[in-house]
Design a protein around this motif. Structure first.
Motif, PDB file in Angstrom:
ATOM      1  N   THR A 245       0.822  -1.209   0.000  1.00 41.21           N
ATOM      2  CA  THR A 245       0.000   0.000   0.000  1.00 41.21           C
ATOM      3  C   THR A 245       0.858   1.262   0.000  1.00 41.21           C
ATOM      4  OG1 THR A 245      -0.178  -0.266   2.402  1.00 41.21           O
ATOM      5  CG2 THR A 245      -2.010  -1.059   1.064  1.00 41.21           C
ATOM      6  N   HIS A 246       2.038   1.230   0.604  1.00 41.75           N
ATOM      7  CA  HIS A 246       2.911   2.411   0.547  1.00 41.75           C
ATOM      8  C   HIS A 246       3.266   2.737  -0.899  1.00 41.75           C
ATOM      9  CE1 HIS A 246       4.476   3.159   4.838  1.00 41.75           C
ATOM     10  NE2 HIS A 246       3.398   2.396   4.932  1.00 41.75           N
ATOM     11  N   LEU A 247       3.655   1.734  -1.641  1.00 40.90           N
ATOM     12  CA  LEU A 247       4.125   1.962  -3.004  1.00 40.90           C
ATOM     13  C   LEU A 247       3.013   2.492  -3.900  1.00 40.90           C
ATOM     14  CD1 LEU A 247       6.469   1.781  -4.992  1.00 40.90           C
ATOM     15  CD2 LEU A 247       5.839  -0.618  -5.406  1.00 40.90           C
ATOM     16  N   THR A 248       1.804   1.951  -3.778  1.00 39.68           N
ATOM     17  CA  THR A 248       0.719   2.429  -4.639  1.00 39.68           C
ATOM     18  C   THR A 248       0.304   3.854  -4.269  1.00 39.68           C
ATOM     19  OG1 THR A 248      -0.887   1.280  -3.215  1.00 39.68           O
ATOM     20  CG2 THR A 248      -0.167   0.151  -5.228  1.00 39.68           C
ATOM     21  N   GLY A 249       0.299   4.174  -2.970  1.00 42.13           N
ATOM     22  CA  GLY A 249      -0.016   5.548  -2.576  1.00 42.13           C
ATOM     23  C   GLY A 249       1.007   6.536  -3.093  1.00 42.13           C
ATOM     24  N   GLU A 250       2.280   6.148  -3.030  1.00 44.86           N
ATOM     25  CA  GLU A 250       3.338   7.016  -3.542  1.00 44.86           C
ATOM     26  C   GLU A 250       3.216   7.201  -5.051  1.00 44.86           C
ATOM     27  OE1 GLU A 250       6.129   5.139  -0.041  1.00 44.86           O
ATOM     28  OE2 GLU A 250       6.714   4.842  -2.130  1.00 44.86           O
ATOM     29  N   ALA A 251       2.913   6.121  -5.749  1.00 46.65           N
ATOM     30  CA  ALA A 251       2.758   6.210  -7.203  1.00 46.65           C
ATOM     31  C   ALA A 251       1.616   7.149  -7.578  1.00 46.65           C
ATOM     32  CB  ALA A 251       2.524   4.819  -7.793  1.00 46.65           C
ATOM     33  N   LEU A 252       0.515   7.088  -6.830  1.00 47.31           N
ATOM     34  CA  LEU A 252      -0.599   7.984  -7.122  1.00 47.31           C
ATOM     35  C   LEU A 252      -0.192   9.438  -6.901  1.00 47.31           C
ATOM     36  CD1 LEU A 252      -3.589   8.228  -7.939  1.00 47.31           C
ATOM     37  CD2 LEU A 252      -4.153   8.202  -5.495  1.00 47.31           C
ATOM     38  N   GLY A 253       0.610   9.706  -5.871  1.00 47.11           N
ATOM     39  CA  GLY A 253       1.097  11.065  -5.671  1.00 47.11           C
ATOM     40  C   GLY A 253       1.882  11.574  -6.863  1.00 47.11           C
ATOM     41  N   LEU A 254       2.700  10.710  -7.455  1.00 50.62           N
ATOM     42  CA  LEU A 254       3.457  11.109  -8.645  1.00 50.62           C
ATOM     43  C   LEU A 254       2.519  11.410  -9.815  1.00 50.62           C
ATOM     44  CD1 LEU A 254       6.457   8.610  -8.541  1.00 50.62           C
ATOM     45  CD2 LEU A 254       6.442  11.023  -7.879  1.00 50.62           C
ATOM     46  N   GLY A 290     -10.608 -10.173  -7.609  1.00 50.64           N
ATOM     47  CA  GLY A 290     -10.797  -8.770  -7.252  1.00 50.64           C
ATOM     48  C   GLY A 290     -10.566  -8.454  -5.796  1.00 50.64           C
ATOM     49  N   VAL A 291     -10.133  -9.414  -4.992  1.00 49.86           N
ATOM     50  CA  VAL A 291      -9.883  -9.179  -3.570  1.00 49.86           C
ATOM     51  C   VAL A 291      -8.430  -8.781  -3.376  1.00 49.86           C
ATOM     52  CG1 VAL A 291      -9.793 -10.275  -1.288  1.00 49.86           C
ATOM     53  CG2 VAL A 291     -11.718 -10.726  -2.826  1.00 49.86           C
ATOM     54  N   TYR A 292      -8.205  -7.810  -2.499  1.00 52.33           N
ATOM     55  CA  TYR A 292      -6.842  -7.395  -2.195  1.00 52.33           C
ATOM     56  C   TYR A 292      -6.097  -8.546  -1.531  1.00 52.33           C
ATOM     57  CZ  TYR A 292      -2.891  -4.529  -0.924  1.00 52.33           C
ATOM     58  OH  TYR A 292      -1.615  -4.027  -0.832  1.00 52.33           O
ATOM     59  N   PHE A 293      -4.822  -8.747  -1.916  1.00 48.94           N
ATOM     60  CA  PHE A 293      -4.147  -9.995  -1.564  1.00 48.94           C
ATOM     61  C   PHE A 293      -3.862 -10.152  -0.078  1.00 48.94           C
ATOM     62  CE2 PHE A 293      -0.599  -7.350  -1.267  1.00 48.94           C
ATOM     63  CZ  PHE A 293       0.604  -8.019  -1.073  1.00 48.94           C
ATOM     64  N   GLU A 294      -3.850  -9.050   0.691  1.00 52.76           N
ATOM     65  CA  GLU A 294      -3.680  -9.175   2.139  1.00 52.76           C
ATOM     66  C   GLU A 294      -5.008  -9.471   2.843  1.00 52.76           C
ATOM     67  OE1 GLU A 294      -0.936  -6.631   4.231  1.00 52.76           O
ATOM     68  OE2 GLU A 294      -0.303  -5.728   2.336  1.00 52.76           O
ATOM     69  N   GLN A 295      -6.090  -9.506   2.076  1.00 58.21           N
ATOM     70  CA  GLN A 295      -7.420  -9.863   2.581  1.00 58.21           C
ATOM     71  C   GLN A 295      -7.816  -8.998   3.786  1.00 58.21           C
ATOM     72  OE1 GLN A 295      -8.194 -14.100   2.767  1.00 58.21           O
ATOM     73  NE2 GLN A 295      -6.617 -14.511   1.218  1.00 58.21           N
ATOM     74  N   TYR A 299      -7.595  -2.293   3.448  1.00 58.18           N
ATOM     75  CA  TYR A 299      -6.725  -2.199   2.284  1.00 58.18           C
ATOM     76  C   TYR A 299      -7.503  -2.409   0.987  1.00 58.18           C
ATOM     77  CZ  TYR A 299      -2.480  -2.140   5.154  1.00 58.18           C
ATOM     78  OH  TYR A 299      -1.484  -1.792   6.031  1.00 58.18           O
ATOM     79  N   GLN A 300      -8.586  -3.186   1.057  1.00 56.20           N
ATOM     80  CA  GLN A 300      -9.446  -3.352  -0.126  1.00 56.20           C
ATOM     81  C   GLN A 300     -10.000  -1.992  -0.550  1.00 56.20           C
ATOM     82  OE1 GLN A 300     -10.189  -6.293  -1.703  1.00 56.20           O
ATOM     83  NE2 GLN A 300     -11.818  -5.622  -3.073  1.00 56.20           N
ATOM     84  N   ARG A 301     -10.542  -1.270   0.412  1.00 56.87           N
ATOM     85  CA  ARG A 301     -11.117   0.041   0.110  1.00 56.87           C
ATOM     86  C   ARG A 301     -10.026   1.013  -0.358  1.00 56.87           C
ATOM     87  NH1 ARG A 301     -14.580   3.986   4.218  1.00 56.87           N
ATOM     88  NH2 ARG A 301     -14.394   5.857   2.937  1.00 56.87           N
ATOM     89  N   TYR A 302      -8.906   1.019   0.362  1.00 60.81           N
ATOM     90  CA  TYR A 302      -7.782   1.890   0.003  1.00 60.81           C
ATOM     91  C   TYR A 302      -7.371   1.662  -1.445  1.00 60.81           C
ATOM     92  CZ  TYR A 302      -2.787   3.354   0.163  1.00 60.81           C
ATOM     93  OH  TYR A 302      -1.552   3.900  -0.088  1.00 60.81           O
ATOM     94  N   THR A 303      -7.241   0.388  -1.842  1.00 59.57           N
ATOM     95  CA  THR A 303      -6.756   0.072  -3.180  1.00 59.57           C
ATOM     96  C   THR A 303      -7.790   0.422  -4.242  1.00 59.57           C
ATOM     97  OG1 THR A 303      -5.365  -1.668  -2.252  1.00 59.57           O
ATOM     98  CG2 THR A 303      -5.799  -1.776  -4.616  1.00 59.57           C
ATOM     99  N   VAL A 304      -9.058   0.158  -3.974  1.00 56.98           N
ATOM    100  CA  VAL A 304     -10.107   0.564  -4.914  1.00 56.98           C
ATOM    101  C   VAL A 304     -10.056   2.079  -5.125  1.00 56.98           C
ATOM    102  CG1 VAL A 304     -12.599   0.791  -5.201  1.00 56.98           C
ATOM    103  CG2 VAL A 304     -11.631  -1.388  -4.470  1.00 56.98           C
ATOM    104  N   GLU A 305      -9.908   2.846  -4.043  1.00 59.25           N
ATOM    105  CA  GLU A 305      -9.868   4.302  -4.172  1.00 59.25           C
ATOM    106  C   GLU A 305      -8.644   4.763  -4.965  1.00 59.25           C
ATOM    107  OE1 GLU A 305     -10.208   6.014  -0.293  1.00 59.25           O
ATOM    108  OE2 GLU A 305     -12.360   5.646  -0.176  1.00 59.25           O
TER     109      GLU A 305
END
Length: 324
Positions: A245-254, A290-295, A299-305
Motif C-alpha cells: 500500500t505504501h508503493l501504490t499511494g506514492e505512485a498515485l502522488g506522482l 478482485g480481492v486485495y491480496f492481504e485480505q 486495504y481493499q477500500r484503500y486500493t479501490v480508491e
C-alpha cells in the motif's frame, strides 16, 4: 536479496548521504530545482491565473463544478452543516485524528509535536530520525501533516464562500513550509506521508483557486514545494520497505503532480512512472477475484480508491490505460 534489490537499496542509501551533505551546504530546493527554468521569467500572477484557467479541466469534475455546492445544499443539507462544523473546529485549531477528539497542537501549530505523549520530534535530516521510538506515536504527527484536513477547509469554502477558511488554509501552508524545509524533520521520513500530503495540497489548491488567499506568492511557493515532494517520493519509493500500500499511494502522488502541473520539468516522468507502478502492482496486489491480496477490508477500500483516482485523472488528462 536480488542484485536489483541490492542496487536499489544502495542507490537510496547513497541519496540519503548526498541529501545530508546538501542540507549542510545549501537549500535542498535549490539543488533539486523541480520547476522549469522558463518559470523564472513568468510572473507569479501569470502562473496562478494559468492554473485557475486550466487546472479544473485536469481535475475531478464534481470538485470543480459550479453546480456542486448548490446541489449539496438542496439535496444533502445535513452534509453541508457537518462540513461547516468540521471546518469551524479546524479553524479553532482542533483536530480529530485517529480516534482522538479535539487534539491541540499549539497556537501556532507545532508540526513536529505528538500531543498525546507530549513529545516533539527532533529537527534533523529525516534519515536520522527514528519515528518508532523518538516521538511517541508518530502516526498522530503524520496524520496531522498529511494535510487531508485542508480538503475539509476547501470543501467548506466552496459551500460557503467564507474567506475565513481560505485564510486558515493559506496561513497553515505558509507556516508548514517555514517549519518543514525539504528533507528536514519527521514529516519527510515516510514517502507515503509525503505523497498523501502532495495529493491533499493538489485538492486544496483546486478548491481554493478562486480565493485571493491563494496569492501569486503562495501559489509559486506551494508549486515549488510540491515539486520537492514529488522529487522526494520518486527518489525514495517504497520498493523495499512496505512495498504494497505504501508503493501504490506514492505512485498515485506522482500521477497527481504529473497531471496537475504538466509544465514542471519532471512532470512527464512522474506521470509515467506513477502510472507504470500502479499498473504493475495491479497484477501483484489484486487477486483474480478482485480481492486485495492481504485480505484486509481496509486495504481493499484503500486500493479501490487509489485506482479510481488513477482512472478519473487518466480520463481527464487523456492518458490511455490498458483494458485490465
Amino acid at each position: 536479496m536480488s542484485m536489483t534489490a541490492l542496487g536499489g537499496r544502495g542507490r537510496q542509501e547513497a541519496a540519503k548521504r548526498l541529501d545530508r551533505v546538501g542540507q549542510r551546504v545549501g537549500p535542498t530546493l535549490a539543488r533539486l530545482r523541480p520547476w522549469p527554468r522558463r518559470d523564472r521569467d513568468d510572473s507569479g500572477s501569470a502562473l496562478v491565473e494559468r492554473f485557475r484557467a486550466t487546472g479544473p479541466g485536469r481535475f475531478f469534475p464534481g470538485a470543480v463544478s459550479d453546480e456542486t455546492p448548490e446541489l449539496l445544499r438542496q439535496r444533502m443539507p445535513g452534509v453541508v452543516a457537518d462540513a461547516l462544523a468540521t471546518a469551524d473546529a479546524l479553524d479553532r485549531g482542533r483536530f480529530d485524528l485517529l480516534g482522538h477528539r479535539g487534539l491541540f497542537f499549539g497556537d501556532p501549530v507545532d508540526w513536529h509535536l505528538e500531543p498525546v505523549a507530549g513529545r516533539r520530534a527532533p529537527l534533523a535530516h529525516w534519515s536520522r530520525i527514528r519515528p518508532l521510538d523518538q516521538v511517541g506515536d508518530s502516526k498522530v504527527v503524520w496524520e496531522l501533516n498529511r494535510h487531508q484536513w485542508l480538503v475539509h477547509l476547501g470543501r467548506a469554502y466552496r459551500l460557503s464562500g467564507d474567506e475565513r477558511y481560505a485564510d486558515r488554509f493559506a496561513a497553515s501552508v505558509r507556516a508548514w513550509m517555514a517549519a518543514n524545509p525539504p528533507g528536514v524533520g519527521i514529516n519527510w521520513a515516510s514517502s507515503l506521508e509525503v505523497a498523501l500530503r502532495l495529493i491533499a495540497w493538489c485538492w486544496a489548491m483546486v478548491l481554493f483557486r478562486g480565493s485571493p488567499a491563494l496569492s501569486p506568492e503562495l501559489f509559486v511557493a506551494m508549486r515549488r514545494t510540491l515539486g520537492a515532494h514529488a522529487s522526494h517520493v520518486e527518489r525514495y519509493l517504497s520498493y523495499y520497505f512496505a512495498p504494497n500500500t505504501h508503493l501504490t499511494g506514492e505512485a498515485l502522488g506522482l500521477v497527481y503532480a504529473g497531471v496537475l502541473f504538466p509544465e514542471l520539468r519532471r512532470a512527464p516522468r512522474w506521470r509515467a512512472l506513477g502510472a507504470r507502478i500502479l499498473l504493475d502492482q495491479l497484477d501483484r496486489q489484486v487477486l483474480p477475484d478482485g480481492v486485495y491480496f492481504e485480505q484486509s477490508t481496509g486495504y481493499q477500500r484503500y486500493t479501490v480508491e487509489i485506482y479510481l483516482h488513477l482512472m478519473i485523472l487518466a480520463a481527464r488528462n487523456g492518458l490511455a490505460l490498458p483494458p485490465a
